[in-house]
Design an enzyme around this catalytic site. Structure first.
Site, PDB file in Angstrom:
ATOM      1  N   ARG A  56      34.860  36.393  51.385  1.00 43.57           N
ATOM      2  CA  ARG A  56      34.617  37.778  50.938  1.00 43.57           C
ATOM      3  C   ARG A  56      34.109  37.783  49.506  1.00 43.57           C
ATOM      4  NH1 ARG A  56      39.366  41.288  53.622  1.00 43.57           N
ATOM      5  NH2 ARG A  56      37.828  42.938  53.792  1.00 43.57           N
ATOM      6  N   GLN A  78      29.220  40.945  50.820  1.00 40.38           N
ATOM      7  CA  GLN A  78      29.717  42.308  51.052  1.00 40.38           C
ATOM      8  C   GLN A  78      28.961  43.041  52.162  1.00 40.38           C
ATOM      9  OE1 GLN A  78      29.881  44.322  47.274  1.00 40.38           O
ATOM     10  NE2 GLN A  78      32.014  43.750  46.972  1.00 40.38           N
ATOM     11  N   ASP A 129      30.330  42.055  55.610  1.00 40.85           N
ATOM     12  CA  ASP A 129      31.786  42.013  55.733  1.00 40.85           C
ATOM     13  C   ASP A 129      32.278  42.982  56.816  1.00 40.85           C
ATOM     14  OD1 ASP A 129      34.501  42.008  55.405  1.00 40.85           O
ATOM     15  OD2 ASP A 129      34.466  42.357  53.249  1.00 40.85           O
ATOM     16  N   SER A 169      35.785  44.689  56.338  1.00 36.41           N
ATOM     17  CA  SER A 169      35.830  45.901  55.515  1.00 36.41           C
ATOM     18  C   SER A 169      35.257  47.097  56.266  1.00 36.41           C
ATOM     19  CB  SER A 169      35.024  45.704  54.232  1.00 36.41           C
ATOM     20  OG  SER A 169      35.728  44.861  53.363  1.00 36.41           O
ATOM     21  N   TYR A 191      43.959  38.967  46.914  1.00 39.06           N
ATOM     22  CA  TYR A 191      44.823  39.402  48.011  1.00 39.06           C
ATOM     23  C   TYR A 191      46.273  39.435  47.563  1.00 39.06           C
ATOM     24  CZ  TYR A 191      41.027  38.876  51.357  1.00 39.06           C
ATOM     25  OH  TYR A 191      39.862  39.008  52.045  1.00 39.06           O
TER      26      TYR A 191
END
Ligand code: NAD
Length: 381
Positions: free
Chosen positions: A127, A132, A135, A138, A231
């Site tokens: 990620r 992006q 992804d 997401s 995370y």
């Protein structure tokens, strides 16, 4: 006479997982793939449950066919993994791109190995900023978070907004969202738009600002657990006990609880115990987005909605699929951006120095052996 080699074929078959309505290619991305020099074959009806008719694919340049014919493609795009029998129908060395979870099913993993497929499970995509636009976690989490709030609004026997009516004033619903990642922030934003009084909680301290920027209040439970790569990490026993104590007290005032907490590669953290549910007001609702990976609430049953002492607990596992049209549009764009890394001028061309390809492909590529160390030179002097 030798024929000129044909450009590669990209295929899409209808998803077969129960309840799955999304599709990995839309007419929009079909048109882009054709422009990139690929042939596109789509199974009849593959996009129909997401709202994309066969005719729209045909107009975008695809050939419509039966599943068996589509599986002769060079690159298969999918949302959920096809059954092993279908994987075994793919041609040797073909590429397959989707949420493949190869390690979740030994038969699937065997089929991928047997056919020597280049499998790209998109959940493995690093990620990074560059990734992006590819992804899918997401984009699909965004839809899931949005639908989670709508589901909660549907289940709770209340209005979300404050209302001043001739029959008196209605107080706004109090919504708490646990986990303020992509899904949680979308759930918060949606609940705010519906007029609820919203709080968010996460163990990553940077989420405070994100939650507040959506007009919600950050619920401070005295725990901070930022981990690797942005995370969360798993909480220690003491941290967990502190979080549970404060949360139990707070849940007594909440009308709607939306749970989205996750720690990558691990079962969902257990945050809401049966005792906490017992302390909630009758008529409250819990929507547990973590249902598929074990649930944030102890009483969640994946795929079911249950009533425990007047508290309704929903464990939906198909929220992104419920918004199949927009979810597919986003998913298909993510997939198109990803396959653009290895489809060039209508040909397959893998650059294994590209970390997005090298770290996503499954099985792991064997590490490139280090060049042999030249034997020590002796000058004979
Ligand atoms: P996720 O689905 O792994 O987790 C959801 C949320 O649960 C996270 O915010 C996590 O902090 C939280 N959580 C974990 N344990 C918890 C606990 N015990 N109590 C409360 N909350 C808990 O997360 P995600 O939505 O996939 O993304 C997480 C982060 O990664 C975010 O910062 C996001 O912005 C970032 N991200 C970055 C990129 C990128 O740069 N390309 C892409 C996507 C996400």
């Amino acid at each position: 006479m030798t024929e000129a080699p044909l450009a590669l074929t990209v295929g899409v078959v209808a998803e077969t997982a129960p309840g799955e309505r999304r599709v990995a290619m839309t007419p929009e991305t079909c048109r882009k793939l054709v422009a990139a020099g690929a042939h596109v074959r789509v199974q009849h009806g593959a996009g129909s449950r997401a709202g994309f008719a066969d005719e729209a694919y045909r107009e975008a340049g695809a050939g419509l066919d039966a599943a068996d014919a589509v599986l002769a493609c060079d690159v298969l795009l999918c949302v959920r993994p096809p059954v092993p029998e279908r994987l075994l129908q793919l041609r040797e060395g073909a590429a397959i791109v989707g949420l493949l979870a190869p390690e979740a099913d030994p038969a699937r993993a065997d089929a991928i190995r047997t056919r020597g497929l280049h499998a790209f499970p998109l959940e493995r995509l690093p990620r990074t900023t560059r990734a992006q636009s590819m992804d899918v976690l997401s984009s699909q989490a965004g839809m899931a978070g949005y639908k989670a709030t709508l589901l909660a609004a549907q289940l709770v026997p209340r209005f979300f907004p404050m209302l001043t009516t001739a029959a008196g004033t209605i107080r706004p619903s109090r919504v708490l969202v646990i986990g303020a990642g992509v899904a949680g922030l979308q759930a918060i934003a949606t609940a705010r738009r519906l007029g609820a009084q919203v709080e968010g909680f996460d163990v990553r301290p940077e989420t405070r600002e994100q939650i507040e920027s959506l007009g919600a209040r950050f619920l401070d439970l005295g725990v901070s657990a930022a981990g690797e790569g942005g995370y969360a990490r798993t909480l220690t026993e003491e941290e967990r006990a502190e979080q549970q104590k404060r949360l139990a007290a707070h849940l007594k005032q909440v009308d709607v609880l939306i749970c989205t907490a996750a720690v990558p590669g691990r079962p969902a953290p257990r945050i809401v115990g049966a005792d906490m549910v017992a302390g909630m007001k009758p008529g409250s609702v819990i929507v547990d987005l973590a249902a598929e990976s074990g649930g944030n609430c102890e009483l969640t049953r994946p795929g079911e909605t249950v009533d425990v002492g007047g508290v309704v607990i929903a464990g939906p596992v198909d929220l992104a699929s419920q918004g199949a049209l927009h979810a597919s549009e986003m998913y298909a764009r993510n997939v198109f951006n990803f396959v653009s890394l290895f489809i060039r001028d209508g040909r397959l061309s893998y650059d294994w120095d590209d970390e997005l390809l090298a770290r996503t492909v499954w099985p792991d590529r064997a590490p490139v052996p280090a060049p042999p160390v030249p034997a020590a030179q002796t000058t004979g002097d």
